[in-house]
Structures are given as structure tokens and as C-alpha cells.
Enzyme design. Sequence first.
Site, PDB file in Angstrom:
ATOM      1  N   ASP A 100       0.454  -1.438   0.161  1.00  0.00           N
ATOM      2  CA  ASP A 100      -0.189  -0.307  -0.344  1.00  0.00           C
ATOM      3  C   ASP A 100       0.698   1.091   0.037  1.00  0.00           C
ATOM      4  O   ASP A 100       1.954   1.718   0.785  1.00  0.00           O
ATOM      5  CB  ASP A 100      -0.703  -0.458   1.076  1.00  0.00           C
ATOM      6  CG  ASP A 100      -1.863   1.153   0.987  1.00  0.00           C
ATOM      7  OD1 ASP A 100      -2.719   1.763   0.071  1.00  0.00           O
ATOM      8  OD2 ASP A 100      -2.504   1.246   2.222  1.00  0.00           O
ATOM      9  N   HIS A 104       2.868   3.062  -8.871  1.00  0.00           N
ATOM     10  CA  HIS A 104       2.716   1.943  -9.212  1.00  0.00           C
ATOM     11  C   HIS A 104       4.224   1.231 -10.067  1.00  0.00           C
ATOM     12  O   HIS A 104       4.757   0.442  -9.176  1.00  0.00           O
ATOM     13  CB  HIS A 104       1.953   1.462 -10.120  1.00  0.00           C
ATOM     14  CG  HIS A 104       0.539   1.450 -10.024  1.00  0.00           C
ATOM     15  ND1 HIS A 104       0.226   0.823  -8.669  1.00  0.00           N
ATOM     16  CD2 HIS A 104      -0.456   2.329  -9.995  1.00  0.00           C
ATOM     17  CE1 HIS A 104      -0.751   1.677  -8.060  1.00  0.00           C
ATOM     18  NE2 HIS A 104      -1.614   2.376  -8.927  1.00  0.00           N
ATOM     19  N   LEU A 107      12.030 -20.324  -2.057  1.00  0.00           N
ATOM     20  CA  LEU A 107      10.425 -19.309  -1.920  1.00  0.00           C
ATOM     21  C   LEU A 107       9.681 -20.232  -3.355  1.00  0.00           C
ATOM     22  O   LEU A 107       9.720 -19.282  -4.316  1.00  0.00           O
ATOM     23  CB  LEU A 107      10.970 -18.199  -2.322  1.00  0.00           C
ATOM     24  CG  LEU A 107      10.421 -17.093  -1.709  1.00  0.00           C
ATOM     25  CD1 LEU A 107       9.536 -16.726  -0.018  1.00  0.00           C
ATOM     26  CD2 LEU A 107      10.778 -15.653  -2.065  1.00  0.00           C
ATOM     27  N   ARG A 112      -5.816  -1.621   7.809  1.00  0.00           N
ATOM     28  CA  ARG A 112      -7.363  -2.344   7.975  1.00  0.00           C
ATOM     29  C   ARG A 112      -6.155  -3.488   6.894  1.00  0.00           C
ATOM     30  O   ARG A 112      -5.291  -3.479   6.385  1.00  0.00           O
ATOM     31  CB  ARG A 112      -8.317  -1.941   6.397  1.00  0.00           C
ATOM     32  CG  ARG A 112      -8.596  -0.212   7.107  1.00  0.00           C
ATOM     33  CD  ARG A 112      -9.819  -0.182   5.902  1.00  0.00           C
ATOM     34  NE  ARG A 112      -9.055   0.271   4.377  1.00  0.00           N
ATOM     35  CZ  ARG A 112      -7.791   1.419   4.892  1.00  0.00           C
ATOM     36  NH1 ARG A 112      -7.975   2.605   5.387  1.00  0.00           N
ATOM     37  NH2 ARG A 112      -7.349   2.102   3.711  1.00  0.00           N
TER      38      ARG A 112
END
Length: 245
Positions: free
Chosen positions: A19, A36, A130, A193
Site C-alpha cells: 500500500d 506503481h 521461495l 485495514r
Amino acid sequence: MKELIEPSNVPQHIAVIMDGNGRWAKQQGAARVFGHRSAIKAVREVTEGCAELGVKFLTLYAFSTENWNRPKFEVDALMTLLVHTIKGEIKTLMDNNVRLATIGQTDSLPADCRRELADAIKATQQNTGLTLILALSYSGRWEILEAARQLAAAVRDGQIQPEQINEALFSQHLATGGIPDPELMIRTSGEMRISNFMLWQLAYSELYMPEVLWPDFRKKHLHEAILSYQQRERRFGKTSEQLTS
């Protein structure tokens, strides 16, 4: 910072809500899309950082179902960026022995995105380190509804009885079936959130929500998050005394 991490207590699975891209771009006086683009380095750093520490699974919330409601030019730019990023990061994934996977309604993605994703997943499928999971066109409520539909159909078809449905069986029908729940969830930018992300899986995850905006997130921030996790007592509903006895 890294040297303070206890190797035997590194989370197996870390989930991240990336975020703050838009706010970061606004601070630079640029369009949201610039944020972005600038976030790619953060993705690379957290992926490499997790691979170095022996984390087994890293899930990045890359695009939610709600993100389709953003302005069309931003969605189009995000999709184009996704294609170019995946294509450009395959070498990094291979160099770090990282296997790529996805969860979400990927059928809703543009054809070129689906093609690049499929190519990258195939190219990295033999890697054993991973597993990097991209949550794309994903929402936690969608995932739970899908699992419920699958189980309802199985009951209808006589494959299982309603009383056989338990947490383990339900978990197997989620998009993350076979993957351990995240022990640690990081959300950057200080927002408090979980935004419809892994609603079932985050039931007992430790939450870490630093103020840093995602494009500025680096390995040192990942190390800080893991150190915070290691200083916490994970009780799973029990008391401290029960854990020590």
C-alpha cells in the site's frame, strides 16, 4: 539488523499488502502510475530478502477485485506494467531459485497478462526455494464463497457428507490449499485495514503495519518486520502460562 534475526523462528509464510503507491507518487508530484512503476524495486527487495532468510512462501496482494473499479487508464497502465514486470523479472526469479504462483480470478486478466504469467510460472516451476504468490484479481470473500460452492456441490453429488466439513477440509478448497497460513502479514503506509485479503488465512497472523510507503520498502524494513514478529508471543487463544507449562 539482519544479524539479529533468529533463523529458527523465521515465518514460513509472509503476506504483504503493498500500500502507498499513489500517495508516494503524489509526494513526488507525479501520476499514480509512476508510484506503481517505482514499486517494482520494493517487490524485488522483499522477494530477495525472503529468499535469503529461508521464508518458504511470500504472498503479495498485487491487484484486488475492487481495483477493477479504479479509473480505466490506471487499470490499463497497471496491467501493461504487470506484463512487462513479469517478463523482466524471470531472470531474478531464476537467480534466487524462486517459484512463481498466483491466486485469484486470473481468467479476468487481459490475455497478454495471462500469457506472461503462464510463461513465468512454467519457467520457474522446477525452482525449490521461495514460492512467490501473486494475488491477482483476488478477494478474500470471493475465495471463501468459491470454497463454499465447491463443498456444496460435493455434498449435492454425494461425494461428502455435511458433517465431514471441518476447518482442514474447508482450507483445502481455498485458493491457498496446501499452503500454510501466513504467520506474518505486513501492510505498508500505516493503514490499519486488511482490505478483503486472505480473510480465512489471517485468523492468527501477526500484523505489522509500518508507516513506510510501499515504493520505499527495502530489505531493512522486512528485517524490522520479522524482528517485531520474533518478539511477540503467539498464543493461539491460550494463556501465557499454558504456553510455558
